[in-house]
Enzyme design. Structure first.
Site, PDB file in Angstrom:
ATOM      1  N   ASP A 183       0.673  -0.983   0.164  1.00  0.00           N
ATOM      2  CA  ASP A 183       0.032   0.010  -0.005  1.00  0.00           C
ATOM      3  C   ASP A 183       0.776   1.102  -0.055  1.00  0.00           C
ATOM      4  O   ASP A 183       2.105   1.260   0.268  1.00  0.00           O
ATOM      5  CB  ASP A 183      -0.708  -0.110   1.288  1.00  0.00           C
ATOM      6  CG  ASP A 183      -0.112  -0.049   2.426  1.00  0.00           C
ATOM      7  OD1 ASP A 183       0.901  -1.199   2.502  1.00  0.00           O
ATOM      8  OD2 ASP A 183      -0.215   0.886   3.497  1.00  0.00           O
ATOM      9  N   GLU A 184       0.239   2.370  -0.443  1.00  0.00           N
ATOM     10  CA  GLU A 184       0.733   3.664  -0.366  1.00  0.00           C
ATOM     11  C   GLU A 184       2.372   3.951  -0.498  1.00  0.00           C
ATOM     12  O   GLU A 184       3.018   4.366  -0.005  1.00  0.00           O
ATOM     13  CB  GLU A 184       0.685   4.221   1.203  1.00  0.00           C
ATOM     14  CG  GLU A 184      -0.866   4.147   1.657  1.00  0.00           C
ATOM     15  CD  GLU A 184      -1.118   4.730   3.076  1.00  0.00           C
ATOM     16  OE1 GLU A 184      -1.928   5.676   2.927  1.00  0.00           O
ATOM     17  OE2 GLU A 184      -0.431   4.324   3.785  1.00  0.00           O
TER      18      GLU A 184
END
Ligand SMILES: *[C@@H]1O[C@H](CO)[C@@H](O)[C@H](O)[C@H]1NC(C)=O
Ligand SMILES: *[C@@H]1O[C@H](CO)[C@@H](O)[C@H](O)[C@H]1NC(C)=O
Ligand SMILES: *[C@@H]1O[C@H](CO)[C@@H](O)[C@H](O)[C@H]1NC(C)=O
Ligand SMILES: *[C@@H]1O[C@H](CO)[C@@H](O)[C@H](O)[C@H]1NC(C)=O
Ligand SMILES: *[C@@H]1O[C@H](CO)[C@@H](O)[C@H](O)[C@H]1NC(C)=O
Length: 549
Positions: free
Chosen positions: A343-344
């Site tokens: 993620d991210e």
């Protein structure tokens, strides 16, 4: 970090905050003139329950939990013997009142014990639970003894918890139970809780207390977000410098191999899987401290700036490192799955680095850094697949179009209700199994009874076919660690996570929030009586209040 997006949501929600009185008036209204639930304090509510107005007494001195003769898990099944002792203590441990005298006592019909019968020839007593484990059970509370039947030990563990929830104290404080028939099984196979031991270190005993509480709520997956940017507390045998240099403290803020072993076995004895998350290529600042050249050097103009970005995806040593690390992880954690994060990923550092720019050109990635991320993830997934593990990844990996193994689990965590429902629809339309967490970020706190919002979210509530709905195998409550450590983790988590536990276990039509309020209030008092500092739902009292520190 994952919590950043949610902060935005929180601000939007709290702008409608109406002040102290307005907030509590509605709750006071609800609390008035309330009839106790006809289901007593059962939580999560079993699939089918019949109770009758016939009650029996339980005598601590003579009550026994014992193996049925035909059970495939006899006295040698440590998991069950352990659970019998645990539940005997939960049922009788809190006794404060004197028993009625023996003469008076015999006037009441008694329940002499609970017989536990594992019906399948393979009880799975010595195995680890998995996503396909049979967790069903049947419970019949009749004289002279109650009967708990389950195909496997996993169902028996849940049945013991349910039995203990049926026991109540009569007006004299005597332990009592009503004639009851229960048939029970979970709605979803994956009922998880994420704890984050990187942003703050969580002491082992706090993890164990929460595993114990998870079992009281029939959660069956501990998603251990064990490392992240701030610290690397996992002590690796292959790469000891990771925690030596990356933990908050190399001796006091680490999980040793024996800590990890103990946590996994403690969880197994409660029917709980432990799935570790080693999140890459972002969220890895702490990794860089103990592993030179792992992270991408960021540039300011034509010179290295001295700071580092995500894992460096363009050098072979990265993949050698990942192979060896995940080889170790595969051996340490017995579960069939690992969580790989994904993620991210912040692209700014990659963009600044001339070697990365050259690599992008060589591979025809243009300026699309998602392609570079996918290049990395693809190789990582192949590495992990070669350790014979399945993997779970955060939704971005799917969104970026990475080629995934068919048995990959996509973990949905982003967006508004509309957005996560679209995402669930898209993920399942592509044929992947999915887990939902977006509505269950318990690190977000709000004044009042936010558990009601957690309770009413349903993971199958999106546009899709029956086949798509079947691909939803459950969800996870998440407690990210920015503002949480040993001082406040447990009360912040419980009983708010219990709302998620019922949504994931009970039938789809168990949606009456007022009935849930009654049962959850009692369930919360039971957790308190068992020594868990679970916070109150609203103005109330418990028969046995928290004894504290
Ligand atoms: C249990 O049985 C008693 C009668 O013995 C009855 O008063 C009570 O309502 C019953 N409780 C439940 C939860 O059914
Ligand atoms: C990295 O590995 C690839 C494939 O295994 C190989 O072709 C390449 O020469 C290696 N690069 C370096 C710098 O060793
Ligand atoms: C970047 O590449 C991904 C595939 O990895 C693709 O899904 C996406 O549409 C691309 N973005 C742009 C702006 O071209
Ligand atoms: C889901 O797919 C539709 C159509 O393919 C697309 O318009 C939409 O943006 C996607 N939603 C998400 C959350 O990716
Ligand atoms: C849910 O549906 C089942 C089957 O239709 C029914 O027997 C049960 O009473 C319902 N439960 C609730 C809480 O409405």
């Amino acid at each position: 970090m994952l919590a950043s997006l949610c902060l935005f949501v929180l601000l939007v929600v709290s702008s409608s905050y109406g002040g102290h009185r307005q907030d509590t008036l509605a709750d006071e209204e609800l609390a008035r003139d309330r009839q106790p639930s006809k289901w007593g304090s059962l939580w999560p509510l079993p699939q089918r329950v019949n109770t009758f107005d016939v009650s029996f007494k339980l005598a601590a001195a003579s009550f026994q939990i014992f193996d049925g003769k035909a059970s495939s898990a006899g006295p040698s099944c440590n998991l069950l013997q352990n659970a019998y002792r645990r539940y005997y203590k939960y049922i009788f441990g809190g006794i404060k009142t004197k028993w009625p005298s023996q003469d008076k006592w015999t006037d009441f019909p008694q329940l002499s014990g609970l017989q536990v019968l594992i019906t399948d020839p393979d009880s799975e007593c010595d195995l680890y639970p998995s996503v396909t484990s049979d967790e069903s059970y049947e419970l019949l509370v009749v004289q002279p003894f109650a009967i708990l039947k389950a195909p496997k030990v996993w169902g028996a563990l849940h049945g013991l918890e349910t039995f203990s929830q049926l026991v109540y104290e009569d007006e004299f404080g005597a332990k009592s139970i009503n004639w009851t028939e229960i048939v029970d099984f979970p709605r979803f196979a994956h009922r998880g809780l994420l704890l984050d031991s990187s942003r703050h270190f969580i002491p082992v005993k706090v993890i164990l207390a929460n595993l114990e509480t998870m079992a009281m709520n029939k959660f069956n997956v501990f998603h251990w977000h064990i490392v992240d940017d701030p610290s690397f507390p996992y002590m690796s045998k292959t790469f000891p410098d990771l925690s030596q240099k990356g933990a908050y403290h190399p001796y006091t803020h680490v999980y040793t191999p024996s800590d990890v072993k103990m946590i996994i076995e403690f969880a197994r004895l409660r029917g709980i899987r432990v799935i570790p998350e080693f999140d890459t290529p972002g969220h890895t600042q702490s990794w860089g401290k103990g592993q030179a050249d792992l992270l991408t050097p960021c540039f300011a103009g034509s010179k290295p700036s001295g700071s580092f970005g995500p894992v460096n995806p363009i050098i072979n040593s990265t993949y050698d490192f990942m192979s060896r690390l995940f080889q170790e992880v595969a051996g340490v954690f017995p579960d069939d799955y690992v969580h790989l994060g994904g993620d991210e990923v912040d692209f700014s550092c990659w963009k600044s680095n001339p070697d990365i720019q050259r690599f992008m050109e060589q591979h025809d990635f243009g300026k699309n850094y998602s392609k570079l991320e996918s290049f990395y993830i693809q190789r990582l997934l192949d590495i992990v697949a070669s350790t014979k593990k399945g993997y779970i990844i955060w939704q971005e990996v799917f969104d970026n179009g990475v080629k995934l193994k068919a048995d990959t689990l996509i973990h949905v965590w982003k967006g508004t209700k509309q957005q996560y429902q679209n995402e669930m629809a898209n993920v399942t339309a592509s044929g992947y199994q999915t887990l939902l967490s977006t509505p269950w970020y318990l690190n977000r706190i709000a004044y009042g009874q936010d558990w009601r919002g957690h309770y009413t979210a349903d993971p199958q509530d999106f546009q899709g076919t029956e086949a798509q709905k079947k691909l939803v195998i459950g969800g996870e409550a998440c407690l990210w660690g920015e503002y949480v450590d040993a001082t406040n983790l447990t009360p912040r988590l419980w009983p708010r996570a219990s709302a998620v536990a019922e949504r994931l276990w009970s039938a789809k039509n168990v949606t009456d929030v007022n009935d849930a309020y009654d049962r959850l209030s009692s369930h919360r008092c039971r957790m308190v009586e068992r020594g868990i500092p679970a916070e109150p739902l609203f103005t109330s009292h418990c028969p046995h209040e928290y004894k504290g520190i």
